[in-house]
Design a protein around this motif. Structure first.
Motif, PDB file in Angstrom:
ATOM      1  N   GLY A 156       0.814  -1.207   0.000  1.00 18.10           N
ATOM      2  CA  GLY A 156       0.000   0.000   0.000  1.00 18.10           C
ATOM      3  C   GLY A 156       0.848   1.259   0.000  1.00 18.10           C
ATOM      4  O   GLY A 156       0.488   2.268  -0.607  1.00 18.10           O
ATOM      5  N   ALA A 157       2.004   1.197   0.681  1.00 17.44           N
ATOM      6  CA  ALA A 157       2.904   2.350   0.709  1.00 17.44           C
ATOM      7  C   ALA A 157       3.335   2.736  -0.702  1.00 17.44           C
ATOM      8  O   ALA A 157       3.483   3.918  -1.021  1.00 17.44           O
ATOM      9  N   SER A 196       0.544   4.818  -2.233  1.00 22.91           N
ATOM     10  CA  SER A 196       0.453   6.140  -1.627  1.00 22.91           C
ATOM     11  C   SER A 196       1.607   7.034  -2.050  1.00 22.91           C
ATOM     12  O   SER A 196       1.414   8.203  -2.379  1.00 22.91           O
ATOM     13  N   GLY A 242       1.201  10.325  -4.160  1.00 29.81           N
ATOM     14  CA  GLY A 242       1.638  11.571  -3.540  1.00 29.81           C
ATOM     15  C   GLY A 242       2.661  12.312  -4.389  1.00 29.81           C
ATOM     16  O   GLY A 242       2.456  13.468  -4.758  1.00 29.81           O
ATOM     17  N   ILE A 281      -2.182  12.099  -0.674  1.00 29.16           N
ATOM     18  CA  ILE A 281      -2.243  10.749  -0.096  1.00 29.16           C
ATOM     19  C   ILE A 281      -3.590  10.529   0.583  1.00 29.16           C
ATOM     20  O   ILE A 281      -4.246   9.498   0.416  1.00 29.16           O
ATOM     21  N   GLU A 326      -6.470  10.166  -2.029  1.00 33.64           N
ATOM     22  CA  GLU A 326      -6.516   8.826  -2.641  1.00 33.64           C
ATOM     23  C   GLU A 326      -7.088   7.819  -1.651  1.00 33.64           C
ATOM     24  O   GLU A 326      -7.925   6.978  -2.010  1.00 33.64           O
ATOM     25  N   ALA A 327      -6.659   7.939  -0.385  1.00 32.70           N
ATOM     26  CA  ALA A 327      -7.150   7.006   0.633  1.00 32.70           C
ATOM     27  C   ALA A 327      -8.665   7.139   0.795  1.00 32.70           C
ATOM     28  O   ALA A 327      -9.381   6.140   0.865  1.00 32.70           O
ATOM     29  N   SER A 357     -10.438   5.603  -2.256  1.00 30.21           N
ATOM     30  CA  SER A 357     -10.404   4.143  -2.243  1.00 30.21           C
ATOM     31  C   SER A 357     -11.237   3.603  -1.087  1.00 30.21           C
ATOM     32  O   SER A 357     -11.847   2.542  -1.198  1.00 30.21           O
ATOM     33  N   THR A 397      -4.290  -0.852  -1.538  1.00 32.27           N
ATOM     34  CA  THR A 397      -3.960   0.497  -1.068  1.00 32.27           C
ATOM     35  C   THR A 397      -4.521   0.634   0.337  1.00 32.27           C
ATOM     36  O   THR A 397      -5.413  -0.128   0.730  1.00 32.27           O
ATOM     37  N   TRP A 398      -4.006   1.611   1.066  1.00 34.88           N
ATOM     38  CA  TRP A 398      -4.413   1.759   2.457  1.00 34.88           C
ATOM     39  C   TRP A 398      -5.909   2.050   2.572  1.00 34.88           C
ATOM     40  O   TRP A 398      -6.593   1.523   3.449  1.00 34.88           O
ATOM     41  N   ILE A 451      -1.818   5.712   7.075  1.00 35.24           N
ATOM     42  CA  ILE A 451      -2.285   6.957   6.462  1.00 35.24           C
ATOM     43  C   ILE A 451      -1.999   8.128   7.397  1.00 35.24           C
ATOM     44  O   ILE A 451      -1.442   9.151   6.988  1.00 35.24           O
TER      45      ILE A 451
END
Lengths: 287, 315
Positions: free
Chosen positions: A81-82, A85, A89, A215, A218-219, A222, A235-236, A261
């Motif tokens: 997931g990092a 992100s 980012g 970031i 997007e979190a 998602s 992803t986170w 996150i």
């Protein structure tokens, strides 16, 4: 660059570490995050997409962070997931900042009707709630990683262009700019070599804080299930979305992506704050 | 004064124009075909053509735009792409109540939390209290509200078997029931906006406390209370209004998420459902309504600025 004892870069870094301890910690956290994102696949113990274990296990044993509802290793998924992100980012920030420099410099330097027109456009874009505009664009363009990065970059450029413009308004009145103009330096050269480098500080601060925002966006997307949906690319936000449904049975499952996150966004916010303190002495102590 | 207000209104009108042009262009300029998104992988040229026809995508842009704007002015936002073909305007109106109430309550909470904390931090500048409150505010900005809400719901459900009440009860029916559904999402959501307001209130307070008239107020021996509440706070509060205006857009994003988390049938929930269903006519309409709302609120704030601050009127 030669990092000798008297290198100004090194001296500046030393000063930053001395005066901004919290900012330094955040910078280190960000570096760790970037490194983890790059070497993630090499150190991830298991395949993030393979349901190989018992479902909804707590942390410990073979799985540091436990397993999710399909029996996948959460630690590996968080590592992967990092990557998303960090890619979102930095990708969106690069697009947003380049575009913002272009818009802000043109708008601020030329002024007049050019400025008026551009500023109305920026007003218009900024009237849209980011998340809502993001969702609307995703309906049309699709929600792959590339699309998301481009869309976020385009939306984000509006806010940053404001910052660039107000910096340009100050810099363009400086004597060295007038001097360059009077000896006949062509305008593009003035913009690129005299105006832009002197707007570096606010641009840097805005980009750092913006990165955290991208970031988070997007979190959120998602998390709502309308962002990156491909289960093979965790992803986170997506992990949080799934964890939320099992929060009664496995409350810890949401902890890892959520903390990831929070730590990422917190670090970028704090680093931005610290940079602002160092780069813009006028604001010191009065944030 | 009147002239300034008219000037502001015209400026907002220009923004409204841009907003409609952007919303209108979304689907037409961005690469990607709404018909393809709607039909999925297995679409045929014919089906796509039918959808293009229905959306009027084959007409020239200008006439499409004029038609759309004409409808927008009359409150006609088109019909849903879903099989039921419901008109979108009434759908949005039906869903406004929970959204507006959630936003209003969130603003009340965030002002109630943000301003006192910001003032305290400013008055105790550079003490441990100040650092603690500032770190707390950064934390409020960094921890995603949706994550916090997930954890709170999880803990409440596990420890006390409490789950948020389902469905919506209109305020006109029972204000108590409506409040019961709103206070928790509003409180969690207000942590982020409250943190922003706190930071703004703090920096404004610091600036005002250094002004000459504050020194004068101290010098003539007014009590601390009088100086702070009567002189400093009143002058520091103006920019906080701006922050509320600026956080409107952010707040709308928050309500979209929180409505879906807490099962509130508002505009945000409608937006998400429309996005998932790829009902792009509905998405377009909700987007423009949200953006117009943001422009309208910022106009109101600007006008109230003119009314409240005599310095801005002297022209």
């Amino acid at each position: 660059m030669a990092a000798g004892r008297r290198s100004p870069l090194l001296r500046n870094i030393r000063k930053f570490i001395r005066t901004q301890p919290l900012g330094t910690v955040c910078a280190i956290l960000i570096l760790v995050l970037i490194v983890l994102a790059i070497i993630g696949p090499a150190i991830a113990p298991y395949d993030p997409a393979a349901p190989e274990f018992d479902r909804l296990q707590g942390p410990g044993g073979t799985n540091f962070f436990g397993t999710d509802e399909l029996g996948r290793d959460i630690f590996s998924r968080t590592l992967y997931g990092a990557r998303v992100s960090i890619a979102v980012g930095f990708g969106a920030t690069i697009i947003a900042t380049s575009l913002a420099c272009l818009i802000g410099v043109v708008s601020g330097y030329f002024g007049g009707w050019v400025d008026g027109l551009i500023q109305r456009l920026v007003d218009g874009v900024m009237a849209f709630p980011v998340l809502v505009l993001l969702m609307a664009l995703v309906v049309i363009a699709g929600s792959g990683l590339t699309q998301l990065i481009v869309i976020l970059g385009l939306i984000g450029s509006a806010g940053t262009s404001r910052v660039v413009r107000s910096a340009v308004l100050v810099v363009r009145e400086q004597q060295y700019v007038e001097a360059a103009r009077s000896v006949g330096v062509p305008t593009p050269r003035i913009l690129l070599l005299h105006i832009l480098p002197n707007c570096f500080a606010p641009i840097m601060v805005s980009a750092t804080v913006g990165l955290g925002g991208f970031i988070l966006a997007e979190a959120a997307l998602s998390f709502l299930g309308v962002g990156i949906n491909d289960p093979a690319h965790p992803t986170w936000g997506q992990m949080l979305n799934r964890a939320q449904r099992f929060v009664n049975v496995a409350p810890l499952q949401a902890l890892w992506p959520g903390m990831a996150i929070a730590v990422a966004v917190f670090s970028f916010n704090m680093l931005g704050d610290a940079l602002r303190d160092v780069l813009d002495p006028r604001l010191r102590g009065s944030r | 004064m009147l002239q300034l207000i008219i000037q502001r209104c015209l400026l907002s009108l220009a923004t409204v124009f841009i907003v409609t042009v952007i919303t209108f262009s979304l689907v037409r300029v961005i690469p990607g075909d709404p018909a393809v998104q709607l039909l999925g992988e297995s679409y045929s040229e014919q089906q796509a053509e039918v959808i293009h026809e229905r959306l009027g995508l084959n007409e020239p842009y200008v006439s499409q735009y004029l038609k759309w704007i004409g409808g927008l002015v009359r409150g006609d936002l088109g019909t849903s792409l879903l099989p039921n073909r419901q008109p979108i305007g009434p759908q949005i109106v039906d869903r406004m109540e929970p959204t507006l109430l959630l936003m209003a309550l969130t603003i009340i909470f965030s002002v109630g939390i943000g301003i006192p904390i910001g003032v305290i931090a400013a008055l105790r500048q550079d003490t441990p209290i100040d650092y603690a409150l500032r770190s707390f505010s950064i934390l409020g900005l960094s921890v995603p509200g949706f994550y916090l809400a997930t954890q709170v719901l999880g803990i409440l459900a596990k420890e006390w078997h409490w789950i948020p009440p389902i469905g919506w009860v209109s305020v006109s029916e029972s204000p108590f029931e409506a409040g019961r559904r709103l206070w928790m999402p509003a409180l969690i959501l207000s942590l982020a906006t409250g943190a922003q307001i706190m930071r703004m209130a703090r920096s404004m307070m610091l600036e005002v406390m250094r002004q000459d008239y504050i020194r004068t107020a101290w010098a003539k021996g007014l009590s601390e209370r009088k100086v702070i509440v009567g002189h400093a706070l009143r002058n520091a509060m103006m920019p906080v209004l701006t922050i509320i205006g600026l956080s409107m857009a952010f707040l709308i994003g928050g309500t979209v998420i929180f409505e879906s988390l807490f099962g509130l049938p508002g505009m945000g929930m409608y937006m998400i459902n429309s996005v998932i269903a790829r009902d792009y006519v509905a998405v377009q309409s909700i987007t423009v309504v949200f953006a117009l709302g943001v422009v309208g609120i910022n106009l109101l704030i600007d006008i109230s600025y003119l009314m409240l601050d005599p310095r801005l009127r002297q022209r």
